[in-house]
Scaffold this active site. Sequence first.
Site, PDB file in Angstrom:
ATOM      1  N   ARG A 220      -0.581  -4.053   6.083  1.00 34.20           N
ATOM      2  CA  ARG A 220      -1.070  -5.030   7.069  1.00 34.20           C
ATOM      3  C   ARG A 220       0.476  -5.889   7.281  1.00 34.20           C
ATOM      4  O   ARG A 220       0.718  -6.060   8.267  1.00 34.20           O
ATOM      5  CB  ARG A 220      -2.199  -5.975   6.853  1.00 34.20           C
TER       6      ARG A 220
ATOM      7  N   GLY B  39      -5.744   7.266   5.102  1.00 34.96           N
ATOM      8  CA  GLY B  39      -6.635   6.743   6.031  1.00 34.96           C
ATOM      9  C   GLY B  39      -6.531   5.431   6.630  1.00 34.96           C
ATOM     10  O   GLY B  39      -6.392   5.400   7.867  1.00 34.96           O
TER      11      GLY B  39
ATOM     12  N   GLN C  93     -11.565  -0.586   7.949  1.00 35.65           N
ATOM     13  CA  GLN C  93     -10.421   0.000   8.582  1.00 35.65           C
ATOM     14  C   GLN C  93     -10.781   0.059  10.007  1.00 35.65           C
ATOM     15  O   GLN C  93      -9.652  -0.306  10.996  1.00 35.65           O
ATOM     16  CB  GLN C  93     -10.353   1.501   7.954  1.00 35.65           C
TER      17      GLN C  93
ATOM     18  N   ASP D 181     -13.853   1.332  -3.095  1.00 33.66           N
ATOM     19  CA  ASP D 181     -12.869   2.189  -3.923  1.00 33.66           C
ATOM     20  C   ASP D 181     -13.171   2.350  -5.463  1.00 33.66           C
ATOM     21  O   ASP D 181     -12.337   2.879  -6.022  1.00 33.66           O
ATOM     22  CB  ASP D 181     -11.457   1.811  -3.543  1.00 33.66           C
TER      23      ASP D 181
ATOM     24  N   LYS E 201     -13.907   9.551   1.757  1.00 35.83           N
ATOM     25  CA  LYS E 201     -12.898   9.061   1.336  1.00 35.83           C
ATOM     26  C   LYS E 201     -11.787   9.993   0.974  1.00 35.83           C
ATOM     27  O   LYS E 201     -11.908  11.279   1.853  1.00 35.83           O
ATOM     28  CB  LYS E 201     -12.939   8.232  -0.177  1.00 35.83           C
TER      29      LYS E 201
HETATM   30  C1  S3P Z   1      -9.434  -0.072   3.250  1.00 34.87           C
HETATM   31  C2  S3P Z   1     -10.480  -0.120   3.776  1.00 34.87           C
HETATM   32  C3  S3P Z   1     -11.368   0.774   2.907  1.00 34.87           C
HETATM   33  C4  S3P Z   1     -10.797   1.165   1.471  1.00 34.87           C
HETATM   34  C5  S3P Z   1      -9.517   1.560   1.833  1.00 34.87           C
HETATM   35  C6  S3P Z   1      -8.819   0.488   2.338  1.00 34.87           C
HETATM   36  C7  S3P Z   1      -8.322  -1.224   4.372  1.00 34.87           C
HETATM   37  O1  S3P Z   1     -11.790   1.537   3.779  1.00 34.87           O
HETATM   38  O2  S3P Z   1     -11.696   2.268   1.316  1.00 34.87           O
HETATM   39  O3  S3P Z   1      -8.977   1.902   0.670  1.00 34.87           O
HETATM   40  O4  S3P Z   1      -7.481  -1.266   3.669  1.00 34.87           O
HETATM   41  O5  S3P Z   1      -8.986  -1.774   5.400  1.00 34.87           O
HETATM   42  P1  S3P Z   1     -13.062   1.705   5.015  1.00 34.87           P
HETATM   43  O6  S3P Z   1     -12.960   0.268   5.621  1.00 34.87           O
HETATM   44  O7  S3P Z   1     -12.952   2.538   5.804  1.00 34.87           O
HETATM   45  O8  S3P Z   1     -14.288   1.567   3.934  1.00 34.87           O
END
Ligand code: S3P
Length: 451
Positions: A33, A100, A175, A325, A352
């Site tokens: 971010r 991701g 996310q 996580d 994941k």
């Molecule tokens: C994250 C959100 C999580 C997490 C990932 C980092 C983020 O995923 O598993 O490692 O930085 O917003 P999700 O929001 O898809 O659960």
Amino acid sequence: MTHPASKPLASRRPAAPLSGALRVPGDKSISHRALMFGALAVGETRITGLLEGEDVLRTAAAMQALGAEVVRGAAEWRVAGRGVGGLIEPADVLDMGNSGTAARLLAGILASHPFFSVMTGDASLRKRPMKRVTQPLSACGARFATREGGRLPMAIEGARDALPLDYVLPVASAQVKSAVLLCGLNAPGMTRVTEREATRDHSENMLRHFGAEVDVQVEGPGRIVTLRGQPELRAADVVVPGDPSSAAFAIVAALLVPGSKLRIEGVGLNPLRTGLFTSLREMGGSLVVENERIEGGEIVGDLVVSASALQAIDVPPGRAPSMIDEYPVLAVAAACATGTTRMRGLHELRVKESDRLEATAALLAVNGVVVEVDGDDLIVHGTGRPPQGGGLVQTLMDHRLAMSALVLGLASANPVRVDDASFIDTSFPGFVDLINRAVGGDVPALLAPWD
Ligand code: S3P
């Protein structure tokens, strides 16, 4: 881009306990971010403590390809931003590697920039669902073309005059929330995201830090987040705390190896990230926070962890967003605890870096632990004695599976091997050295299987 050759590794019960003080690398979520918001701000953002793992380096490269200037200095990273809506069409495909978070957050940025781009990732990321972002983002006027099942690679035609979104999250995902908010930065009016369960709020915190107007209303276990569009984001310095999701591995190792006492300094303690700490304390783990303080808008503290005899617990589904996580390494702790631990409501683990629900069960089973998957629940039967170990774990391009398996080896009767530890570098470069140093003595606990 192919990943460097696979790296088999083994871990075994150390001759000496874990001790001393250490720091873990910067928080992955905050690092992504900081680079993204820095690129969208006017002026120069300086970032200290940035995680220099492969996932974050992909984000740095992508922001550079989109026209921001990203420089690694001696003590900090510097980002010269282009302002909200000011990024430019990339000349080539954006490769987000294993990440991701990078892919989904970037999709939000690209949706409200009026140019064409293509995004891809490694074999793990190309299996992961993108519809969860492309579907809400399409409503702003952006167009996405993906592979079958909404998978990468995908082509993005960003909206010329993006509309603000009003979206209720169907899954608890920071996310997806962040993708919608990032899109809303370059849309006029108010963008609103409603989440039924609160997820990590680093985007909201950092948006404010960069001068955006963000309102958060708490509604029971959920939140309504409203962002006023087209703010002028102003460059701001960011101090990245140690990643609690990385600290998790050192913490569980110290709890499980008899006689250990470890101090982990400067760990992020955002309450939307600390479900693991709550769970470990419920199990009887000795986890003490010292020197709690605010750094760069986030709560940070030093954690003192002492080896403890653990008892099984029941982990409620509502805790999942705050430790999403950390289930693989909690399952390792549960395997060494006395009694049956049930972790409920883990459906999101299936999407994941690997299907972490099945893969965590397999990791334990191959090392002699009795484990079941019951719908979306993971059930681990601990005996209070060291697991048998001796297994070879398939890590499936998943860094957290690799580190969890190696922690299991520290507490098992026989060494545990992983087929490939190379993906650890996506989030925790230096993990092997850090654990070996904490163990001390002449013989490393983590080493190549042929050493
Ligand atoms: C994250 C959100 C999580 C997490 C990932 C980092 C983020 O995923 O598993 O490692 O930085 O917003 P999700 O929001 O898809 O659960």
